[in-house]
Design a protein around this motif. Structure first.
Motif, PDB file in Angstrom:
ATOM      1  N   THR A  88       0.855  -1.183   0.000  1.00 15.07           N
ATOM      2  CA  THR A  88       0.000   0.000   0.000  1.00 15.07           C
ATOM      3  C   THR A  88       0.895   1.239   0.000  1.00 15.07           C
ATOM      4  O   THR A  88       1.827   1.334   0.786  1.00 15.07           O
ATOM      5  CB  THR A  88      -0.886   0.009   1.257  1.00 15.07           C
ATOM      6  N   GLU A  89       0.603   2.158  -0.887  1.00 19.12           N
ATOM      7  CA  GLU A  89       1.367   3.403  -0.922  1.00 19.12           C
ATOM      8  C   GLU A  89       1.024   4.245   0.303  1.00 19.12           C
ATOM      9  O   GLU A  89      -0.108   4.200   0.789  1.00 19.12           O
ATOM     10  CB  GLU A  89       1.031   4.193  -2.198  1.00 19.12           C
ATOM     11  N   LEU A  90       1.990   4.998   0.777  1.00 13.31           N
ATOM     12  CA  LEU A  90       1.757   5.856   1.942  1.00 13.31           C
ATOM     13  C   LEU A  90       0.575   6.793   1.703  1.00 13.31           C
ATOM     14  O   LEU A  90      -0.230   7.025   2.589  1.00 13.31           O
ATOM     15  CB  LEU A  90       3.008   6.674   2.261  1.00 13.31           C
ATOM     16  N   GLU A  91       0.479   7.336   0.484  1.00  8.87           N
ATOM     17  CA  GLU A  91      -0.574   8.303   0.176  1.00  8.87           C
ATOM     18  C   GLU A  91      -1.970   7.707   0.264  1.00  8.87           C
ATOM     19  O   GLU A  91      -2.954   8.425   0.337  1.00  8.87           O
ATOM     20  CB  GLU A  91      -0.353   8.900  -1.226  1.00  8.87           C
ATOM     21  N   GLU A  92      -2.064   6.376   0.211  1.00  9.79           N
ATOM     22  CA  GLU A  92      -3.372   5.714   0.260  1.00  9.79           C
ATOM     23  C   GLU A  92      -3.775   5.340   1.683  1.00  9.79           C
ATOM     24  O   GLU A  92      -4.899   4.896   1.913  1.00  9.79           O
ATOM     25  CB  GLU A  92      -3.346   4.452  -0.608  1.00  9.79           C
ATOM     26  N   MET A  93      -2.877   5.495   2.635  1.00  8.10           N
ATOM     27  CA  MET A  93      -3.180   5.098   4.009  1.00  8.10           C
ATOM     28  C   MET A  93      -4.100   6.122   4.667  1.00  8.10           C
ATOM     29  O   MET A  93      -3.982   7.324   4.425  1.00  8.10           O
ATOM     30  CB  MET A  93      -1.885   4.948   4.802  1.00  8.10           C
ATOM     31  N   PRO A  94      -5.033   5.643   5.516  1.00  7.95           N
ATOM     32  CA  PRO A  94      -6.016   6.542   6.141  1.00  7.95           C
ATOM     33  C   PRO A  94      -5.376   7.692   6.922  1.00  7.95           C
ATOM     34  O   PRO A  94      -5.859   8.821   6.854  1.00  7.95           O
ATOM     35  CB  PRO A  94      -6.793   5.618   7.086  1.00  7.95           C
ATOM     36  N   TRP A  95      -4.295   7.431   7.648  1.00 11.03           N
ATOM     37  CA  TRP A  95      -3.668   8.494   8.439  1.00 11.03           C
ATOM     38  C   TRP A  95      -3.093   9.579   7.525  1.00 11.03           C
ATOM     39  O   TRP A  95      -3.149  10.756   7.847  1.00 11.03           O
ATOM     40  CB  TRP A  95      -2.580   7.933   9.361  1.00 11.03           C
ATOM     41  N   PHE A  96      -2.564   9.171   6.366  1.00  9.26           N
ATOM     42  CA  PHE A  96      -1.983  10.143   5.427  1.00  9.26           C
ATOM     43  C   PHE A  96      -3.085  11.032   4.862  1.00  9.26           C
ATOM     44  O   PHE A  96      -2.950  12.249   4.801  1.00  9.26           O
ATOM     45  CB  PHE A  96      -1.253   9.406   4.300  1.00  9.26           C
ATOM     46  N   ARG A  97      -4.205  10.413   4.489  1.00  8.83           N
ATOM     47  CA  ARG A  97      -5.326  11.183   3.940  1.00  8.83           C
ATOM     48  C   ARG A  97      -5.899  12.149   4.977  1.00  8.83           C
ATOM     49  O   ARG A  97      -6.271  13.272   4.651  1.00  8.83           O
ATOM     50  CB  ARG A  97      -6.404  10.229   3.419  1.00  8.83           C
ATOM     51  N   ALA A  98      -5.954  11.693   6.233  1.00 10.27           N
ATOM     52  CA  ALA A  98      -6.473  12.555   7.304  1.00 10.27           C
ATOM     53  C   ALA A  98      -5.589  13.789   7.470  1.00 10.27           C
ATOM     54  O   ALA A  98      -6.081  14.916   7.595  1.00 10.27           O
ATOM     55  CB  ALA A  98      -6.554  11.780   8.616  1.00 10.27           C
ATOM     56  N   ILE A  99      -4.285  13.597   7.447  1.00 11.29           N
ATOM     57  CA  ILE A  99      -3.349  14.723   7.585  1.00 11.29           C
ATOM     58  C   ILE A  99      -3.436  15.636   6.372  1.00 11.29           C
ATOM     59  O   ILE A  99      -3.402  16.858   6.486  1.00 11.29           O
ATOM     60  CB  ILE A  99      -1.909  14.210   7.803  1.00 11.29           C
ATOM     61  N   GLU A 100      -3.582  15.022   5.205  1.00 13.90           N
ATOM     62  CA  GLU A 100      -3.716  15.797   3.963  1.00 13.90           C
ATOM     63  C   GLU A 100      -4.970  16.670   4.010  1.00 13.90           C
ATOM     64  O   GLU A 100      -4.926  17.852   3.665  1.00 13.90           O
ATOM     65  CB  GLU A 100      -3.770  14.825   2.784  1.00 13.90           C
ATOM     66  N   GLU A 101      -6.089  16.089   4.459  1.00  9.31           N
ATOM     67  CA  GLU A 101      -7.341  16.861   4.574  1.00  9.31           C
ATOM     68  C   GLU A 101      -7.197  17.995   5.578  1.00  9.31           C
ATOM     69  O   GLU A 101      -7.664  19.107   5.351  1.00  9.31           O
ATOM     70  CB  GLU A 101      -8.487  15.929   5.001  1.00  9.31           C
ATOM     71  N   PHE A 102      -6.540  17.718   6.697  1.00  8.50           N
ATOM     72  CA  PHE A 102      -6.314  18.736   7.723  1.00  8.50           C
ATOM     73  C   PHE A 102      -5.461  19.872   7.155  1.00  8.50           C
ATOM     74  O   PHE A 102      -5.758  21.045   7.366  1.00  8.50           O
ATOM     75  CB  PHE A 102      -5.622  18.108   8.933  1.00  8.50           C
ATOM     76  N   SER A 103      -4.427  19.518   6.403  1.00  5.09           N
ATOM     77  CA  SER A 103      -3.553  20.531   5.796  1.00  5.09           C
ATOM     78  C   SER A 103      -4.311  21.370   4.790  1.00  5.09           C
ATOM     79  O   SER A 103      -4.136  22.583   4.724  1.00  5.09           O
ATOM     80  CB  SER A 103      -2.357  19.862   5.111  1.00  5.09           C
ATOM     81  N   ASP A 104      -5.168  20.720   3.993  1.00  6.70           N
ATOM     82  CA  ASP A 104      -5.971  21.457   3.013  1.00  6.70           C
ATOM     83  C   ASP A 104      -6.935  22.401   3.711  1.00  6.70           C
ATOM     84  O   ASP A 104      -7.096  23.548   3.320  1.00  6.70           O
ATOM     85  CB  ASP A 104      -6.753  20.495   2.110  1.00  6.70           C
ATOM     86  N   ALA A 105      -7.587  21.941   4.770  1.00  4.11           N
ATOM     87  CA  ALA A 105      -8.519  22.777   5.530  1.00  4.11           C
ATOM     88  C   ALA A 105      -7.784  23.952   6.155  1.00  4.11           C
ATOM     89  O   ALA A 105      -8.293  25.074   6.188  1.00  4.11           O
ATOM     90  CB  ALA A 105      -9.207  21.953   6.620  1.00  4.11           C
ATOM     91  N   LYS A 106      -6.561  23.687   6.625  1.00  5.10           N
ATOM     92  CA  LYS A 106      -5.740  24.742   7.231  1.00  5.10           C
ATOM     93  C   LYS A 106      -5.415  25.830   6.182  1.00  5.10           C
ATOM     94  O   LYS A 106      -5.536  27.008   6.436  1.00  5.10           O
ATOM     95  CB  LYS A 106      -4.459  24.106   7.770  1.00  5.10           C
ATOM     96  N   ASN A 107      -5.041  25.370   4.979  1.00  7.17           N
ATOM     97  CA  ASN A 107      -4.697  26.322   3.915  1.00  7.17           C
ATOM     98  C   ASN A 107      -5.917  27.132   3.475  1.00  7.17           C
ATOM     99  O   ASN A 107      -5.813  28.323   3.204  1.00  7.17           O
ATOM    100  CB  ASN A 107      -4.111  25.566   2.707  1.00  7.17           C
ATOM    101  N   ILE A 108      -7.094  26.469   3.428  1.00  5.64           N
ATOM    102  CA  ILE A 108      -8.321  27.163   3.029  1.00  5.64           C
ATOM    103  C   ILE A 108      -8.675  28.238   4.061  1.00  5.64           C
ATOM    104  O   ILE A 108      -8.983  29.368   3.717  1.00  5.64           O
ATOM    105  CB  ILE A 108      -9.491  26.171   2.847  1.00  5.64           C
ATOM    106  N   SER A 109      -8.607  27.885   5.357  1.00  4.00           N
ATOM    107  CA  SER A 109      -8.983  28.849   6.408  1.00  4.00           C
ATOM    108  C   SER A 109      -7.982  30.008   6.463  1.00  4.00           C
ATOM    109  O   SER A 109      -8.352  31.129   6.764  1.00  4.00           O
ATOM    110  CB  SER A 109      -9.079  28.157   7.772  1.00  4.00           C
ATOM    111  N   GLU A 110      -6.711  29.723   6.140  1.00  4.12           N
ATOM    112  CA  GLU A 110      -5.712  30.802   6.148  1.00  4.12           C
ATOM    113  C   GLU A 110      -5.919  31.739   4.963  1.00  4.12           C
ATOM    114  O   GLU A 110      -5.676  32.934   5.072  1.00  4.12           O
ATOM    115  CB  GLU A 110      -4.295  30.207   6.126  1.00  4.12           C
ATOM    116  N   SER A 111      -6.373  31.194   3.830  1.00  4.41           N
ATOM    117  CA  SER A 111      -6.585  32.050   2.661  1.00  4.41           C
ATOM    118  C   SER A 111      -7.793  32.960   2.840  1.00  4.41           C
ATOM    119  O   SER A 111      -7.884  34.007   2.251  1.00  4.41           O
ATOM    120  CB  SER A 111      -6.731  31.194   1.383  1.00  4.41           C
ATOM    121  N   LYS A 112      -8.770  32.506   3.703  1.00  2.00           N
ATOM    122  CA  LYS A 112      -9.932  33.360   3.986  1.00  2.00           C
ATOM    123  C   LYS A 112      -9.481  34.578   4.771  1.00  2.00           C
ATOM    124  O   LYS A 112     -10.011  35.630   4.709  1.00  2.00           O
ATOM    125  CB  LYS A 112     -10.968  32.568   4.788  1.00  2.00           C
TER     126      LYS A 112
END
Length: 143
Positions: free
Chosen positions: A119-143
């Protein structure tokens, strides 16, 4: 760290054994894992199974909110949205890697990048959770 030192010592030891036994046809850099005896393979598998069994029990007595990476990150996301000054003053972005490290390590115990169909690291649930958190962080900072 420790695994690299173990591998280096292991290879040095095997090199010395080959030298003493007169195995001069071994090509350095080639794998000699097939030289393991069936007993060594069995012992390794038994040891690996024990580690995996123990790892399943690590969070047995922990509330789900505190051992699920996605749930933990959601709490921090709520904190950041509701109390941004407090979140910033607590240096949460510096604390998260240390907080998540043991949770991720447990999930990677059985991960072997040298196996086929890994399984690729990018497909692991913990990686996706961190990725989503990072995306949400970037969205809230851009607001």
């Amino acid at each position: 760290g420790n695994s690299c030192e173990f591998i280096t010592k292991y290879r040095t030891c095997r090199r010395q054994v080959r030298g003493c036994s007169g195995e001069a046809d071994h090509h350095e850099g080639m794998s000699s894992d097939d030289e393991l005896t069936p007993t060594e393979v069995t012992e390794f598998q038994k040891s690996k199974d024990n580690v995996l069994e123990d790892s399943r029990k690590i969070f047995e007595d922990v509330h789900a909110d505190f051992c699920d990476i996605r749930k933990i990150l959601l709490k921090f996301q709520e904190w950041k949205e509701k109390f941004p000054d407090s979140y910033c003053d607590a240096y949460i972005s510096f604390c998260l890697p240390k907080l998540l490290n043991p949770l991720i390590r447990v999930q990677l115990i059985n991960w072997n990048p040298l196996e086929q169909n890994v399984t690729e690291l990018e497909e692991m649930p913990w990686f996706r959770a961190i990725e989503e958190f990072s995306d949400a962080k970037n969205i809230s900072e851009s607001k």
